[in-house]
Scaffold this motif. Structure first.
Motif, mmCIF file in Angstrom:
data_model
loop_
_atom_site.group_PDB
_atom_site.id
_atom_site.type_symbol
_atom_site.label_atom_id
_atom_site.label_comp_id
_atom_site.label_asym_id
_atom_site.label_seq_id
_atom_site.Cartn_x
_atom_site.Cartn_y
_atom_site.Cartn_z
ATOM 1 N N LEU A 103 0.826 -1.202 0.000
ATOM 2 C CA LEU A 103 0.000 0.000 0.000
ATOM 3 C C LEU A 103 0.863 1.255 0.000
ATOM 4 C CD1 LEU A 103 -2.850 1.141 0.048
ATOM 5 C CD2 LEU A 103 -2.778 1.032 2.545
ATOM 6 N N ALA A 104 1.961 1.233 0.754
ATOM 7 C CA ALA A 104 2.847 2.390 0.802
ATOM 8 C C ALA A 104 3.469 2.664 -0.564
ATOM 9 C CB ALA A 104 3.937 2.179 1.844
ATOM 10 N N ARG A 105 3.922 1.620 -1.229
ATOM 11 C CA ARG A 105 4.546 1.806 -2.544
ATOM 12 C C ARG A 105 3.499 2.172 -3.601
ATOM 13 N NH1 ARG A 105 9.274 -2.896 -2.951
ATOM 14 N NH2 ARG A 105 10.342 -2.332 -0.991
ATOM 15 N N PHE A 106 2.320 1.598 -3.481
ATOM 16 C CA PHE A 106 1.211 1.956 -4.375
ATOM 17 C C PHE A 106 0.922 3.452 -4.262
ATOM 18 C CE2 PHE A 106 -3.403 2.616 -4.854
ATOM 19 C CZ PHE A 106 -3.616 2.105 -6.126
ATOM 20 N N ALA A 107 0.855 3.954 -3.040
ATOM 21 C CA ALA A 107 0.599 5.382 -2.828
ATOM 22 C C ALA A 107 1.703 6.235 -3.438
ATOM 23 C CB ALA A 107 0.460 5.671 -1.336
ATOM 24 N N GLU A 108 2.940 5.802 -3.331
ATOM 25 C CA GLU A 108 4.056 6.541 -3.935
ATOM 26 C C GLU A 108 3.916 6.612 -5.442
ATOM 27 O OE1 GLU A 108 7.655 4.684 -2.732
ATOM 28 O OE2 GLU A 108 7.499 5.310 -0.624
ATOM 29 N N ARG A 109 3.549 5.502 -6.062
ATOM 30 C CA ARG A 109 3.414 5.490 -7.521
ATOM 31 C C ARG A 109 2.269 6.390 -7.976
ATOM 32 N NH1 ARG A 109 4.677 0.009 -6.505
ATOM 33 N NH2 ARG A 109 2.473 -0.582 -6.440
ATOM 34 N N VAL A 110 1.128 6.273 -7.311
ATOM 35 C CA VAL A 110 -0.016 7.092 -7.701
ATOM 36 C C VAL A 110 0.259 8.563 -7.431
ATOM 37 C CG1 VAL A 110 -2.469 7.547 -7.306
ATOM 38 C CG2 VAL A 110 -1.625 5.192 -7.311
ATOM 39 N N GLY A 111 0.872 8.855 -6.283
ATOM 40 C CA GLY A 111 1.162 10.242 -5.923
ATOM 41 C C GLY A 111 2.148 10.908 -6.856
ATOM 42 N N GLY A 112 3.009 10.122 -7.492
ATOM 43 C CA GLY A 112 3.988 10.679 -8.417
ATOM 44 C C GLY A 112 3.546 10.689 -9.857
ATOM 45 N N SER A 113 2.288 10.335 -10.120
ATOM 46 C CA SER A 113 1.796 10.280 -11.499
ATOM 47 C C SER A 113 1.487 11.687 -11.999
ATOM 48 C CB SER A 113 0.536 9.420 -11.572
ATOM 49 O OG SER A 113 -0.565 10.111 -11.007
ATOM 50 N N PRO A 114 1.428 11.879 -13.323
ATOM 51 C CA PRO A 114 1.156 13.203 -13.889
ATOM 52 C C PRO A 114 -0.328 13.504 -14.062
ATOM 53 C CG PRO A 114 1.700 11.695 -15.662
ATOM 54 C CD PRO A 114 1.790 10.896 -14.379
ATOM 55 N N PHE A 115 -1.184 12.832 -13.315
ATOM 56 C CA PHE A 115 -2.617 12.970 -13.508
ATOM 57 C C PHE A 115 -3.249 13.842 -12.428
ATOM 58 C CE2 PHE A 115 -1.530 9.001 -15.657
ATOM 59 C CZ PHE A 115 -2.119 9.217 -16.898
ATOM 60 N N TYR A 116 -4.281 14.571 -12.827
ATOM 61 C CA TYR A 116 -5.021 15.404 -11.886
ATOM 62 C C TYR A 116 -5.474 14.574 -10.679
ATOM 63 C CZ TYR A 116 -5.729 19.167 -15.378
ATOM 64 O OH TYR A 116 -5.567 20.186 -16.277
ATOM 65 N N GLY A 117 -5.328 15.134 -9.509
ATOM 66 C CA GLY A 117 -5.868 14.532 -8.301
ATOM 67 C C GLY A 117 -5.054 13.405 -7.712
ATOM 68 N N GLY A 118 -4.025 12.940 -8.412
ATOM 69 C CA GLY A 118 -3.268 11.778 -7.949
ATOM 70 C C GLY A 118 -2.576 11.993 -6.622
ATOM 71 N N ALA A 119 -1.912 13.126 -6.469
ATOM 72 C CA ALA A 119 -1.179 13.386 -5.230
ATOM 73 C C ALA A 119 -2.119 13.532 -4.039
ATOM 74 C CB ALA A 119 -0.321 14.642 -5.387
ATOM 75 N N LEU A 120 -3.234 14.226 -4.235
ATOM 76 C CA LEU A 120 -4.206 14.384 -3.157
ATOM 77 C C LEU A 120 -4.773 13.029 -2.751
ATOM 78 C CD1 LEU A 120 -6.013 16.097 -1.324
ATOM 79 C CD2 LEU A 120 -7.591 16.358 -3.251
#
Length: 273
Positions: free
Chosen positions: A158-175
């Motif tokens: 889950l931690a690594r999944f969050a890192e990947r999604v948070g670093g994506s270039p898509f709207y809302g990903g980091a939030l």
């Protein structure tokens, strides 16, 4: 200006199969066909709490709740939380809240749950707003990571999944990614994701969605407007709603446009226009 009519909180103990759960929800009494909201993976019922700000939906009954293992809802066996399990939960919550026919809005995991629920009882659905819920294998860009980025430790996955999604270039990903550890229990992730992948690959979801008799809308972010099945949806009578400045999370990136489309579909469904 009239006062905002707030949503009331409730908790509902259930037994699904042999598994005890306690559902945390929000509801509002009212008149007309109820509005039922199902959130996506890593989100909560509060994604839809701004329904009270929507004047076009004022006065309607509302139901939203956290899926077991998400938000404030608990589950005695997190490994049991698959999509079929979530459909059973939805059926029990609807029964407990005495809701028979309803407008349903589901996002991502919630959209897939809503599709399976509607497929099992199509006559109960007055309208269906599907916000990037899975209908094809290509929709598993998040859930398929349980296979492509497998890890034996659920917390580490889950931690690594969050890192990947948070670093994506898509709207809302980091939030979205910043809240994941607080909104979903790591032990629930594998069963949810594996069932989403299995249904997307083998469940003929597009056919099921197209076969539903209720007015249907498929909502998607402009960054996802290359989804291969959009023409098939349009040809099959599904209304398409592209949300500007948005990827997978319209409730984070462009909620005014999201709510406007939801209200439009519900109004037309109620009048038969």
């Amino acid at each position: 200006m009239s006062p905002v009519r707030k949503l009331e909180r409730f908790t509902l103990p259930l037994t699904v199969g042999a598994t005890r759960v306690e559902v945390s929800g929000l509801h509002r009494d009212g008149t007309g066909t109820p509005l039922v909201f199902l959130h996506g993976f890593g989100s909560t019922k509060e994604d839809y709490a701004d329904v009270i700000q929507q004047s076009r939906l004022a006065g309607r009954p509302v139901l939203a709740y956290d899926a077991p293992g998400c938000g404030a809802s608990t589950c005695a066996d997190l490994g049991a939380v698959s999509i079929p399990f979530l459909v059973s939960v939805a059926e029990q919550v609807l029964k407990a809240r005495q809701i028979d026919r309803f407008h349903i809005v589901g996002h991502s995991m919630g959209g897939l749950t809503a599709l399976m629920l509607a497929d099992g009882a199509p006559g109960r659905v007055a309208s269906f707003t599907n916000i990037e819920g899975n209908v094809a294998p290509e929709d598993c860009f998040l859930s398929r990571q349980i296979l492509t980025h497998a890890h034996d430790d659920p917390e580490e996955f889950l931690a690594r999944f969050a890192e990947r999604v948070g670093g994506s270039p898509f709207y809302g990903g980091a939030l979205y990614a910043s809240c994941l550890p607080h909104k979903v229990r790591a032990g629930a992730v594998r069963a949810i994701f594996e069932s989403m992948v299995d249904l997307s690959d083998h469940g003929k979801l597009l056919d099921r969605f197209l076969a539903l008799p209720a007015p249907r809308m498929f909502m998607y972010g402009e960054q996802n407007n290359t989804l291969s099945y959009l023409p098939a949806l349009a040809e099959g009578g599904v209304e398409l709603a592209e949300i500007e400045h948005c990827a997978h999370f319209p409730m984070y990136s462009n909620p005014p446009q999201m709510w406007a489309h939801i209200a439009d579909l519900i109004a037309r469904a109620d009048t038969g226009s």
